[in-house]
Design an enzyme around this catalytic site. Structure first.
Site, PDB file in Angstrom:
ATOM      1  N   ARG A   1       0.811  -1.226   0.000  1.00 26.76           N
ATOM      2  CA  ARG A   1       0.000   0.000   0.000  1.00 26.76           C
ATOM      3  C   ARG A   1       0.841   1.271   0.000  1.00 26.76           C
ATOM      4  O   ARG A   1       0.463   2.276   0.622  1.00 26.76           O
ATOM      5  CB  ARG A   1      -0.985   0.019   1.181  1.00 26.76           C
ATOM      6  CG  ARG A   1      -1.947  -1.146   1.195  1.00 26.76           C
ATOM      7  CD  ARG A   1      -2.933  -1.117   0.030  1.00 26.76           C
ATOM      8  NE  ARG A   1      -3.646  -2.378  -0.009  1.00 26.76           N
ATOM      9  CZ  ARG A   1      -3.313  -3.385  -0.823  1.00 26.76           C
ATOM     10  NH1 ARG A   1      -2.311  -3.263  -1.694  1.00 26.76           N
ATOM     11  NH2 ARG A   1      -3.989  -4.500  -0.806  1.00 26.76           N
TER      12      ARG A   1
ATOM     13  N   SER B   1      -9.856   0.901   3.855  1.00 27.50           N
ATOM     14  CA  SER B   1      -9.229   0.276   5.025  1.00 27.50           C
ATOM     15  C   SER B   1      -8.522   1.329   5.863  1.00 27.50           C
ATOM     16  O   SER B   1      -7.727   2.104   5.346  1.00 27.50           O
ATOM     17  CB  SER B   1      -8.193  -0.758   4.586  1.00 27.50           C
ATOM     18  OG  SER B   1      -8.850  -1.793   3.900  1.00 27.50           O
TER      19      SER B   1
ATOM     20  N   GLU C   1      -3.395   2.837   7.203  1.00 30.04           N
ATOM     21  CA  GLU C   1      -3.307   2.829   5.733  1.00 30.04           C
ATOM     22  C   GLU C   1      -3.847   4.164   5.211  1.00 30.04           C
ATOM     23  O   GLU C   1      -3.312   4.740   4.275  1.00 30.04           O
ATOM     24  CB  GLU C   1      -4.143   1.669   5.160  1.00 30.04           C
ATOM     25  CG  GLU C   1      -4.173   1.666   3.638  1.00 30.04           C
ATOM     26  CD  GLU C   1      -4.817   0.405   3.059  1.00 30.04           C
ATOM     27  OE1 GLU C   1      -4.617  -0.692   3.626  1.00 30.04           O
ATOM     28  OE2 GLU C   1      -5.503   0.534   2.039  1.00 30.04           O
TER      29      GLU C   1
HETATM   30  C1  LIG Z   1     -15.358   1.081  -0.165  1.00 32.65           C
HETATM   31  C2  LIG Z   1     -13.855   1.139  -0.372  1.00 32.65           C
HETATM   32  C3  LIG Z   1     -13.165  -0.027  -0.686  1.00 32.65           C
HETATM   33  C4  LIG Z   1     -11.774   0.004  -0.869  1.00 32.65           C
HETATM   34  N1  LIG Z   1     -11.120  -1.165  -1.189  1.00 32.65           N
HETATM   35  C5  LIG Z   1      -9.788  -1.148  -1.381  1.00 32.65           C
HETATM   36  C6  LIG Z   1      -9.080  -2.345  -1.748  1.00 32.65           C
HETATM   37  O1  LIG Z   1      -9.650  -3.405  -1.928  1.00 32.65           O
HETATM   38  N2  LIG Z   1      -7.731  -2.257  -1.927  1.00 32.65           N
HETATM   39  C7  LIG Z   1      -7.043  -1.101  -1.763  1.00 32.65           C
HETATM   40  O2  LIG Z   1      -5.812  -1.078  -1.963  1.00 32.65           O
HETATM   41  N3  LIG Z   1      -7.685   0.046  -1.414  1.00 32.65           N
HETATM   42  C8  LIG Z   1      -9.022   0.051  -1.221  1.00 32.65           C
HETATM   43  N4  LIG Z   1      -9.669   1.204  -0.871  1.00 32.65           N
HETATM   44  C9  LIG Z   1      -8.906   2.443  -0.677  1.00 32.65           C
HETATM   45  C10 LIG Z   1      -8.817   3.320  -1.945  1.00 32.65           C
HETATM   46  O3  LIG Z   1      -9.787   2.912  -2.859  1.00 32.65           O
HETATM   47  C11 LIG Z   1      -7.425   3.203  -2.594  1.00 32.65           C
HETATM   48  O4  LIG Z   1      -6.408   3.572  -1.687  1.00 32.65           O
HETATM   49  C12 LIG Z   1      -7.315   4.085  -3.839  1.00 32.65           C
HETATM   50  O5  LIG Z   1      -6.096   3.801  -4.478  1.00 32.65           O
HETATM   51  C13 LIG Z   1      -7.384   5.562  -3.473  1.00 32.65           C
HETATM   52  O6  LIG Z   1      -7.328   6.340  -4.653  1.00 32.65           O
HETATM   53  P1  LIG Z   1      -7.690   7.900  -4.572  1.00 32.65           P
HETATM   54  O7  LIG Z   1      -7.456   8.485  -5.906  1.00 32.65           O
HETATM   55  O8  LIG Z   1      -9.034   8.087  -3.981  1.00 32.65           O
HETATM   56  O9  LIG Z   1      -6.554   8.393  -3.569  1.00 32.65           O
HETATM   57  P2  LIG Z   1      -6.567   9.614  -2.465  1.00 32.65           P
HETATM   58  O10 LIG Z   1      -7.301   9.147  -1.275  1.00 32.65           O
HETATM   59  O11 LIG Z   1      -7.113  10.822  -3.163  1.00 32.65           O
HETATM   60  O12 LIG Z   1      -5.049   9.760  -2.226  1.00 32.65           O
HETATM   61  C14 LIG Z   1      -4.322   8.763  -1.556  1.00 32.65           C
HETATM   62  C15 LIG Z   1      -2.845   9.214  -1.480  1.00 32.65           C
HETATM   63  O13 LIG Z   1      -2.316   9.270  -2.796  1.00 32.65           O
HETATM   64  C16 LIG Z   1      -1.806  10.575  -3.079  1.00 32.65           C
HETATM   65  N5  LIG Z   1      -2.089  10.840  -4.494  1.00 32.65           N
HETATM   66  C17 LIG Z   1      -3.276  10.688  -5.153  1.00 32.65           C
HETATM   67  N6  LIG Z   1      -3.117  10.982  -6.458  1.00 32.65           N
HETATM   68  C18 LIG Z   1      -1.808  11.322  -6.624  1.00 32.65           C
HETATM   69  C19 LIG Z   1      -1.028  11.726  -7.749  1.00 32.65           C
HETATM   70  N7  LIG Z   1      -1.550  11.829  -8.976  1.00 32.65           N
HETATM   71  N8  LIG Z   1       0.291  12.003  -7.556  1.00 32.65           N
HETATM   72  C20 LIG Z   1       0.848  11.913  -6.325  1.00 32.65           C
HETATM   73  N9  LIG Z   1       0.159  11.547  -5.218  1.00 32.65           N
HETATM   74  C21 LIG Z   1      -1.154  11.249  -5.375  1.00 32.65           C
HETATM   75  C22 LIG Z   1      -2.543  11.512  -2.144  1.00 32.65           C
HETATM   76  O14 LIG Z   1      -1.765  12.669  -1.886  1.00 32.65           O
HETATM   77  C23 LIG Z   1      -2.696  10.624  -0.905  1.00 32.65           C
HETATM   78  O15 LIG Z   1      -1.511  10.672  -0.160  1.00 32.65           O
HETATM   79  C24 LIG Z   1     -11.067   1.215  -0.701  1.00 32.65           C
HETATM   80  C25 LIG Z   1     -11.772   2.396  -0.390  1.00 32.65           C
HETATM   81  C26 LIG Z   1     -13.163   2.360  -0.219  1.00 32.65           C
HETATM   82  C27 LIG Z   1     -13.874   3.634   0.120  1.00 32.65           C
END
Ligand SMILES: Cc1cc2nc3c(=O)[nH]c(=O)nc-3n(C[C@H](O)[C@H](O)[C@H](O)COP(=O)(O)OP(=O)(O)OC[C@H]3O[C@@H](n4cnc5c(N)ncnc54)[C@H](O)[C@@H]3O)c2cc1C
Length: 281
Positions: free
Chosen positions: A154, A203, A273
């Site tokens: 992660r 998570s 996480e």
């Molecule tokens: C219902 C649900 C189920 C989920 N299931 C899973 C699962 O099965 N497996 C899993 O791994 N995760 C899961 N997640 C967590 C989430 O979906 C992942 O972590 C996903 O990758 C987050 O993407 P985001 O664009 O929303 O990131 P954000 O929450 O917007 O950002 C996360 C981090 O990444 C950084 N970031 C984002 N975009 C960039 C960029 N372009 N450049 C540099 N830094 C950046 C941000 O600064 C932050 O530090 C789940 C979440 C929910 C709500």
């Protein structure tokens, strides 16, 4: 920030910038580097909690950089702001196998990469061929091949201030109906095991070696525990649900409670996480 995060929680940011192009993004990064100004990138906000006092500084939102294209050699290239829903839908429509596991991992391509998002069987590190990043001091994106990427559980180690601009995924041709069917099965499994229709941030804790954070929190008797409108999900104990009017302080108190209870009862020091940003009010 409640509008930019899936928990629908968080105070105001001073400024939210939405670059319309890579050039605009480079200009924003050059500006925050020169001043310097505190800045944070937000993708879909699905793994981010913003404190109630909001964010002093600049939030960079990449929603406008969302192009997806299929290359002749079987790869999919997606810009960082493309959503999980768009990328996986296009893979199904074009009959490209490889990203089915990510169909229900909500967020953007940038968030997928930075978090090395995945499930037990597969993570981004298994399907990424290369990524492009912009560094604060550079005007042109730098391409990093999979051999140069240090993915961890992660997480991905990136140079300071690097912003992911795009990623290239390896996929293989397949029957669209079969790709669709595998995605349906993944989504069905999620609906049974996660609170997918609630306001959550994914998570809360990483799974410790050889165990599951959800199992430990449940064994500590905390399923359904509440602080204000924040609740440890009754479906999956590693998820916190906003039942409507939770404040970030409620969610953070509940996280602290789960952490200390699991440490006290089982001696396991759970590591977060979810990313927490911003100030106390
Ligand atoms: C219902 C649900 C189920 C989920 N299931 C899973 C699962 O099965 N497996 C899993 O791994 N995760 C899961 N997640 C967590 C989430 O979906 C992942 O972590 C996903 O990758 C987050 O993407 P985001 O664009 O929303 O990131 P954000 O929450 O917007 O950002 C996360 C981090 O990444 C950084 N970031 C984002 N975009 C960039 C960029 N372009 N450049 C540099 N830094 C950046 C941000 O600064 C932050 O530090 C789940 C979440 C929910 C709500």
């Amino acid at each position: 920030m409640a509008r930019l995060t899936s928990l629908r929680i968080g105070g105001l940011a001073d400024v939210v910038v939405r670059p319309e192009s890579r050039e605009e993004l480079a200009a924003v990064l050059a500006l925050v580097e020169a001043r310097p100004l505190p800045h944070y990138v937000v993708g879909g906000g699905f793994n981010t909690i913003v404190r109630d006092g909001g964010i002093r500084g600049l939030v960079v939102h990449l929603g406008a950089l969302r192009a997806v294209r299929f290359t002749g050699d079987g790869s999919v290239e997606a810009e960082a702001g493309a959503t999980h829903a768009t990328v996986t839908r296009l893979c199904a429509e074009h009959g490209r196998a490889g990203l089915e596991f990510a169909v229900g991992i909500p967020g953007t391509v940038g968030g997928w990469i930075v978090m090395n998002a995945g499930i037990v069987e597969r993570e981004m590190k298994d399907v990424v061929e290369s990524i492009e990043v912009l560094l604060p001091e550079g005007r042109n994106p730098l391409q990093l091949s999979r051999d140069e990427l240090r993915f961890r559980y992660r997480a991905l180690d990136l140079p300071r201030g690097a912003v992911v601009v795009s990623a290239r995924f390896r996929t293989s041709p397949d029957d669209p109906a079969e790709v669709q069917e595998r995605m349906r099965a993944h989504l069905e499994h999620r609906r049974r095991t996660q609170p997918v229709d609630r306001l959550t941030c994914g998570s809360v804790f990483k799974n410790p070696e050889g165990d599951h954070a959800g199992r430990l929190i449940e064994a500590a008797g905390l399923k359904g525990a509440r602080v204000g409108d924040a609740e440890i999900s009754t479906v999956h104990a590693n998820f916190i649900v906003n039942r409507g009017r939770a404040a970030a302080s409620d969610v953070l108190r509940l996280i602290e409670r789960a952490h200390s209870e699991v440490l006290r009862r089982f001696g396991v020091d759970l590591e977060p996480e979810v990313h927490v940003l911003g100030e106390e009010p």
